[in-house]
Design a protein around this motif. Structure first.
Motif, PDB file in Angstrom:
ATOM      1  N   TYR A 160       0.829  -1.205   0.000  1.00  0.00           N
ATOM      2  CA  TYR A 160       0.000   0.000   0.000  1.00  0.00           C
ATOM      3  C   TYR A 160       0.863   1.255   0.000  1.00  0.00           C
ATOM      4  O   TYR A 160       1.985   1.228   0.473  1.00  0.00           O
ATOM      5  N   ASP A 161       0.261   2.346  -0.471  1.00  0.00           N
ATOM      6  CA  ASP A 161       0.828   3.659  -0.232  1.00  0.00           C
ATOM      7  C   ASP A 161       0.760   3.855   1.297  1.00  0.00           C
ATOM      8  O   ASP A 161      -0.256   3.522   1.915  1.00  0.00           O
ATOM      9  N   LEU A 162       1.810   4.374   1.905  1.00  0.00           N
ATOM     10  CA  LEU A 162       1.798   4.516   3.368  1.00  0.00           C
ATOM     11  C   LEU A 162       0.772   5.545   3.860  1.00  0.00           C
ATOM     12  O   LEU A 162       0.446   5.591   5.037  1.00  0.00           O
ATOM     13  N   GLN A 163       0.252   6.329   2.926  1.00  0.00           N
ATOM     14  CA  GLN A 163      -0.863   7.206   3.279  1.00  0.00           C
ATOM     15  C   GLN A 163      -2.058   6.389   3.775  1.00  0.00           C
ATOM     16  O   GLN A 163      -2.817   6.833   4.622  1.00  0.00           O
ATOM     17  N   VAL A 164      -2.197   5.188   3.222  1.00  0.00           N
ATOM     18  CA  VAL A 164      -3.301   4.306   3.629  1.00  0.00           C
ATOM     19  C   VAL A 164      -3.094   3.871   5.077  1.00  0.00           C
ATOM     20  O   VAL A 164      -4.033   3.847   5.872  1.00  0.00           O
ATOM     21  N   LEU A 165      -1.848   3.561   5.424  1.00  0.00           N
ATOM     22  CA  LEU A 165      -1.536   3.171   6.803  1.00  0.00           C
ATOM     23  C   LEU A 165      -1.841   4.339   7.754  1.00  0.00           C
ATOM     24  O   LEU A 165      -2.423   4.166   8.816  1.00  0.00           O
ATOM     25  N   ARG A 166      -1.459   5.524   7.333  1.00  0.00           N
ATOM     26  CA  ARG A 166      -1.722   6.708   8.147  1.00  0.00           C
ATOM     27  C   ARG A 166      -3.230   6.897   8.352  1.00  0.00           C
ATOM     28  O   ARG A 166      -3.696   7.124   9.462  1.00  0.00           O
ATOM     29  N   PHE A 167      -3.959   6.789   7.254  1.00  0.00           N
ATOM     30  CA  PHE A 167      -5.408   6.957   7.311  1.00  0.00           C
ATOM     31  C   PHE A 167      -6.032   5.897   8.227  1.00  0.00           C
ATOM     32  O   PHE A 167      -6.915   6.196   9.034  1.00  0.00           O
ATOM     33  N   PHE A 168      -5.539   4.676   8.114  1.00  0.00           N
ATOM     34  CA  PHE A 168      -6.021   3.583   8.966  1.00  0.00           C
ATOM     35  C   PHE A 168      -5.794   3.911  10.449  1.00  0.00           C
ATOM     36  O   PHE A 168      -6.681   3.764  11.284  1.00  0.00           O
ATOM     37  N   MET A 169      -4.591   4.393  10.781  1.00  0.00           N
ATOM     38  CA  MET A 169      -4.259   4.699  12.176  1.00  0.00           C
ATOM     39  C   MET A 169      -5.165   5.795  12.733  1.00  0.00           C
ATOM     40  O   MET A 169      -5.480   5.803  13.913  1.00  0.00           O
ATOM     41  N   LEU A 170      -5.549   6.738  11.876  1.00  0.00           N
ATOM     42  CA  LEU A 170      -6.347   7.871  12.345  1.00  0.00           C
ATOM     43  C   LEU A 170      -7.838   7.566  12.355  1.00  0.00           C
ATOM     44  O   LEU A 170      -8.642   8.365  12.826  1.00  0.00           O
ATOM     45  N   SER A 171      -8.198   6.396  11.844  1.00  0.00           N
ATOM     46  CA  SER A 171      -9.621   6.041  11.814  1.00  0.00           C
ATOM     47  C   SER A 171     -10.137   5.667  13.205  1.00  0.00           C
ATOM     48  O   SER A 171     -11.337   5.524  13.406  1.00  0.00           O
ATOM     49  N   ALA A 172      -9.230   5.503  14.156  1.00  0.00           N
ATOM     50  CA  ALA A 172      -9.640   5.230  15.540  1.00  0.00           C
ATOM     51  C   ALA A 172      -9.095   6.330  16.434  1.00  0.00           C
ATOM     52  O   ALA A 172      -8.123   7.004  16.091  1.00  0.00           O
ATOM     53  N   HIS A 173      -9.719   6.508  17.590  1.00  0.00           N
ATOM     54  CA  HIS A 173      -9.180   7.455  18.550  1.00  0.00           C
ATOM     55  C   HIS A 173      -7.854   6.904  19.089  1.00  0.00           C
ATOM     56  O   HIS A 173      -7.728   5.691  19.267  1.00  0.00           O
ATOM     57  N   TYR A 174      -6.916   7.784  19.348  1.00  0.00           N
ATOM     58  CA  TYR A 174      -5.577   7.288  19.708  1.00  0.00           C
ATOM     59  C   TYR A 174      -5.534   6.526  21.030  1.00  0.00           C
ATOM     60  O   TYR A 174      -4.612   5.740  21.267  1.00  0.00           O
ATOM     61  N   ARG A 175      -6.531   6.762  21.896  1.00  0.00           N
ATOM     62  CA  ARG A 175      -6.511   6.033  23.177  1.00  0.00           C
ATOM     63  C   ARG A 175      -7.291   4.721  23.120  1.00  0.00           C
ATOM     64  O   ARG A 175      -7.408   4.025  24.112  1.00  0.00           O
ATOM     65  N   SER A 176      -7.850   4.402  21.946  1.00  0.00           N
ATOM     66  CA  SER A 176      -8.532   3.111  21.779  1.00  0.00           C
ATOM     67  C   SER A 176      -7.548   2.119  21.191  1.00  0.00           C
ATOM     68  O   SER A 176      -6.773   2.466  20.299  1.00  0.00           O
ATOM     69  N   PRO A 177      -7.618   0.862  21.665  1.00  0.00           N
ATOM     70  CA  PRO A 177      -6.775  -0.145  21.019  1.00  0.00           C
ATOM     71  C   PRO A 177      -7.185  -0.252  19.549  1.00  0.00           C
ATOM     72  O   PRO A 177      -8.351  -0.045  19.214  1.00  0.00           O
ATOM     73  N   LEU A 178      -6.233  -0.522  18.708  1.00  0.00           N
ATOM     74  CA  LEU A 178      -6.526  -0.569  17.272  1.00  0.00           C
ATOM     75  C   LEU A 178      -6.125  -1.934  16.748  1.00  0.00           C
ATOM     76  O   LEU A 178      -5.074  -2.462  17.095  1.00  0.00           O
ATOM     77  N   ASN A 179      -6.991  -2.496  15.943  1.00  0.00           N
ATOM     78  CA  ASN A 179      -6.695  -3.812  15.392  1.00  0.00           C
ATOM     79  C   ASN A 179      -6.329  -3.691  13.919  1.00  0.00           C
ATOM     80  O   ASN A 179      -7.067  -3.116  13.130  1.00  0.00           O
ATOM     81  N   PHE A 180      -5.173  -4.228  13.578  1.00  0.00           N
ATOM     82  CA  PHE A 180      -4.716  -4.185  12.191  1.00  0.00           C
ATOM     83  C   PHE A 180      -5.136  -5.476  11.492  1.00  0.00           C
ATOM     84  O   PHE A 180      -4.879  -6.565  11.978  1.00  0.00           O
ATOM     85  N   SER A 181      -5.816  -5.340  10.359  1.00  0.00           N
ATOM     86  CA  SER A 181      -6.151  -6.532   9.581  1.00  0.00           C
ATOM     87  C   SER A 181      -6.210  -6.153   8.113  1.00  0.00           C
ATOM     88  O   SER A 181      -6.332  -4.967   7.763  1.00  0.00           O
ATOM     89  N   ALA A 182      -6.128  -7.141   7.253  1.00  0.00           N
ATOM     90  CA  ALA A 182      -6.163  -6.903   5.810  1.00  0.00           C
ATOM     91  C   ALA A 182      -7.471  -6.221   5.416  1.00  0.00           C
ATOM     92  O   ALA A 182      -7.478  -5.282   4.612  1.00  0.00           O
ATOM     93  N   ASP A 183      -8.578  -6.658   6.023  1.00  0.00           N
ATOM     94  CA  ASP A 183      -9.882  -6.062   5.694  1.00  0.00           C
ATOM     95  C   ASP A 183      -9.933  -4.581   6.033  1.00  0.00           C
ATOM     96  O   ASP A 183     -10.441  -3.773   5.257  1.00  0.00           O
ATOM     97  N   LEU A 184      -9.416  -4.253   7.227  1.00  0.00           N
ATOM     98  CA  LEU A 184      -9.461  -2.850   7.646  1.00  0.00           C
ATOM     99  C   LEU A 184      -8.553  -1.984   6.783  1.00  0.00           C
ATOM    100  O   LEU A 184      -8.865  -0.826   6.522  1.00  0.00           O
ATOM    101  N   MET A 185      -7.438  -2.560   6.333  1.00  0.00           N
ATOM    102  CA  MET A 185      -6.557  -1.803   5.440  1.00  0.00           C
ATOM    103  C   MET A 185      -7.254  -1.564   4.094  1.00  0.00           C
ATOM    104  O   MET A 185      -7.141  -0.480   3.524  1.00  0.00           O
ATOM    105  N   GLU A 186      -7.970  -2.548   3.605  1.00  0.00           N
ATOM    106  CA  GLU A 186      -8.709  -2.373   2.347  1.00  0.00           C
ATOM    107  C   GLU A 186      -9.765  -1.283   2.502  1.00  0.00           C
ATOM    108  O   GLU A 186      -9.937  -0.435   1.626  1.00  0.00           O
ATOM    109  N   ALA A 187     -10.457  -1.324   3.644  1.00  0.00           N
ATOM    110  CA  ALA A 187     -11.486  -0.316   3.904  1.00  0.00           C
ATOM    111  C   ALA A 187     -10.853   1.078   3.958  1.00  0.00           C
ATOM    112  O   ALA A 187     -11.412   2.046   3.434  1.00  0.00           O
TER     113      ALA A 187
END
Ligand SMILES: [Zn+2]
Length: 469
Positions: free
Chosen positions: A286-313
Motif C-alpha cells: 500500500y501507499d503509506l498514506q493508507v496506513l496513516r489513514f487507517f491509524m487515524l480512523s480510531a481514537h488514539y486512546r482506543s486499542p486498534l486492530n490491524f487486519s487486511a480487511d481494515l486496510m482495504e477499507a
C-alpha cells in the motif's frame, strides 16, 4: 479550546500552554536496531497529527523526538552482523526516516541522538548523586527510588504494590542495589561494548536518563507535553519524572499523552507469534498514506486492530477523499465561469459546518475518528454541490478547504502540490541529458510530464529555470 486526556490526572484537561502561543512537546522515539514495525508507527502518526493540529490552531510547536542509538539490542545486532553498533544505528535511523517520510510525518524540530548527549547525561546523574537521589556501587549508578516521594504518580502505582512484585524487577547482577526498586542510571561497559568516560566507570547511560536529559536540553526544564506509547508509562516515563523532577526541582511535563496498543488480527504483536509487520512490508502493498489513514480512523486512546480487511477499507476511504479532490481539479481546469456566484458563495458558506465539526472533534482530545467523519461529510457535500457549471473560484475554495483539513491529518490529497524541488531538478537533469544525446522525443516527454504536474520550464541563457503554473 483544546482538551486533552492527561495520564497524570486521568482526566481530560484544557490545554493551557506554559508560554502563550507555544507548545513544547517531547515524544519518545524508537530504539534503532531494525526496521520499524507498525506498532512504532502508531505514536509517530498520532503525535504528528497532534502537532499538526496545534499548528493549524496557530501554535508554534517545538517538537523534539529522540533516537535511542545505544542499547543492548543494537549491540546484539552489531555482534551478529560483525559490524559496529554505530553502523547499525546509523543504518536504521536512515531507514526509519524513509518510512516516516512515506507516512508524511513532519521532520521534528530536533531529533537528538542519545550518543551525542552523553555529557549532559553524566552531568544530570552527578546532580542526582549530589542531591542524594542516586548512588554508585562498583561503577554502576542507581536511582534511589524511595527517596522520590511522588514515585508512581503517573502510572498510579504505589511503592508497596511494586514491592510485592519486586522479584520481577530484580535483574541479575543488580543485587548490590540498596533497594530492589532502584533503577540504573549508568552502567559499566562489558567487553567489546561501546563506552564513554564518566566519574564512575567507562560505560553508558541507562535508557531513562536519555530522555530526561534530551528533553531538558532542547525544550527546557519544564515542558507542556510528553508523549509516547502506553507501554512507556511504566517504568520509562515514571522514571523520567523521578529523574527530571529530582534533578531540576520542578514539575517536568504538564501533560502526559499515551496512545493505546496496536493488535494484529486481534492478537498482540509479538516476535513469538511471528506476526510482526514492518512499515516497509506494508509499503510494498500500500501507499503509506493508507496506513496513516487507517491509524487515524480510531481514537488514539482506543486499542486498534490491524487486519487486511481494515486496510482495504482504509484504502477505499482514502480514495473517496482523493477522488473528490481530483474531480475538483478537473472541473477547475474546464470551468467556463471564473468568478464565484452569489449562490455559490452561500453553498460555500455551508461548508463552515464541516470545519466546525472537524475542529470540535479535534478539540475533544484529538478525536481523529470523528474528524475523519467530518471530512467525509465535506466530501459528500462537494460531490453533490458541484457540477460542470461551477465556477473555477468556487471549486478552488472547496479544494482549499478540503486540502487544509486533510493536511491536519497529514493526508496528501493534492499530490501535484507535493512534488519536491529535488525531484523536479532530477527530471530537468534527465531532460538535459536527453537533449545532449539528441533524444528530443524523450526531452519533450519529460517537459510534458512536468507540465502535467504544473511545472513550467524556461530555457534561459543561464540554464533551465522552472516555476509552478
Ligand atoms: Zn523516553
Amino acid at each position: 479550546m483544546i482538551e486533552l486526556y492527561n495520564t497524570l490526572s486521568r482526566k481530560k484537561e484544557e490545554f493551557v500552554p506554559m508560554e502563550e502561543g507555544k507548545v513544547r512537546m517531547y515524544v519518545c522515539g524508537p530504539t534503532v536496531y531494525n526496521l520499524i514495525h507498525i506498532g512504532n508507527a502508531r505514536p509517530m502518526i498520532v503525535f504528528d497529527t497532534v502537532r499538526r493540529y496545534f499548528e493549524y490552531k496557530g501554535y508554534d510547536v517545538n517538537f523534539v523526538s529522540n533516537f535511542t542509538d545505544v542499547d543492548d539490542k543494537i549491540i546484539k545486532k552489531a555482534i551478529e552482523e560483525g559490524v559496529s553498533a554505530d553502523e547499525i544505528s546509523k543504518r536504521y535511523i536512515a531507514e526509519c526516516k524513509k518510512d516516516m517520510e512515506g507516512m508524511n510525518i513532519k521532520p521534528a524540530t530536533k531529533n537528538p541522538l542519545a550518543t551525542e548527549e552523553i555529557c549532559g547525561m553524566v552531568d544530570m546523574i552527578q546532580t542526582l548523586i549530589d542531591k542524594g537521589y542516586a548512588y554508585e556501587k562498583n561503577g554502576t549508578v542507581y536511582y534511589r527510588t524511595r527517596k522520590f516521594e511522588d514515585y508512581g504518580k503517573l502510572s498510579h502505582k504505589n511503592l508497596d504494590d511494586l514491592r510485592s512484585g519486586e522479584r520481577a524487577l530484580l535483574v541479575t547482577g543488580e543485587d548490590e542495589k540498596e533497594d530492589p526498586l532502584d533503577f540504573v542510571l549508568w552502567k559499566p561497559k562489558k567487553e567489546g561494548e561501546p563506552f564513554w568516560e564518566s566519574p564512575w566507570s567507562e560505560g553508558r547511560p541507562g535508557w531513562h536518563i536519555e530522555c530526561s536529559e534530551m528533553s531538558k536540553k532542547y525544550l527546557g526544564e519544564q515542558i507542556d507535553i510528553h508523549a509516547g506509547g502506553e507501554d512507556l508509562v511504566f517504568p520509562h516515563h515514571e522514571n523520567e519524572i523521578a529523574q527530571s523532577e529530582a534533578a531540576n526541582g520542578k514539575e517536568f511535563a504538564k501533560y502526559w499523552m499515551h496512545n493505546a496498543f496496536l493488535n494484529i488480527d486481534n492478537k498482540k504483536m509479538s516476535k513469538s507469534l511471528g506476526n510482526f509487520r514492518t512499515v516497509r512490508e506494508i509499503s510494498e502493498q500500500y501507499d503509506l498514506q493508507v496506513l496513516r489513514f487507517f491509524m487515524l480512523s480510531a481514537h488514539y486512546r482506543s486499542p486498534l486492530n490491524f487486519s487486511a480487511d481494515l486496510m482495504e477499507a482504509s484504502k477505499n476511504g482514502l480514495e473517496r477523499i482523493v477522488n473528490a479532490a481530483e474531480n475538483l481539479k478537473f472541473r477547475m481546469k474546464n470551468a467556463k465561469e471564473e468568478a464565484i456566484t452569489e449562490a455559490e458563495q452561500e453553498a460555500y458558506a455551508k461548508t463552515e459546518e464541516f470545519v466546525g465539526k472537524f475542529e470540535a472533534a479535534m478539540d475533544d482530545d484529538f478525536n481523529t475518528a470523528d474528524a475523519v467523519a467530518a471530512v467525509f461529510d465535506l466530501v459528500k457535500y462537494i460531490n453533490t454541490n458541484t457540477s460542470e457549471e461551477s465556477s473555477a473560484e468556487y471549486l478552488k475554495k472547496l479544494l482549499e478547504r478540503l486540502t487544509k483539513l486533510c493536511d491536519v491529518l497529514g493526508l496528501i490529497v493534492d499530490k501535484e502540490e507535493e512534488m519536491l524541488a529535488e525531484d523536479i531538478e532530477k527530471m530537468i537533469e534527465e531532460r538535459q541529458a536527453a537533449r545532449k544525446a539528441k533524444d528530443f522525443a524523450k526531452a519533450d516527454a519529460i517537459r510534458d510530464e512536468l507540465l502535467a504536474k504544473g511545472i513550467i520550464l524556461e530555457d534561459t541563457r543561464e540554464g533551465v529555470k522552472w516555476k509552478k503554473a
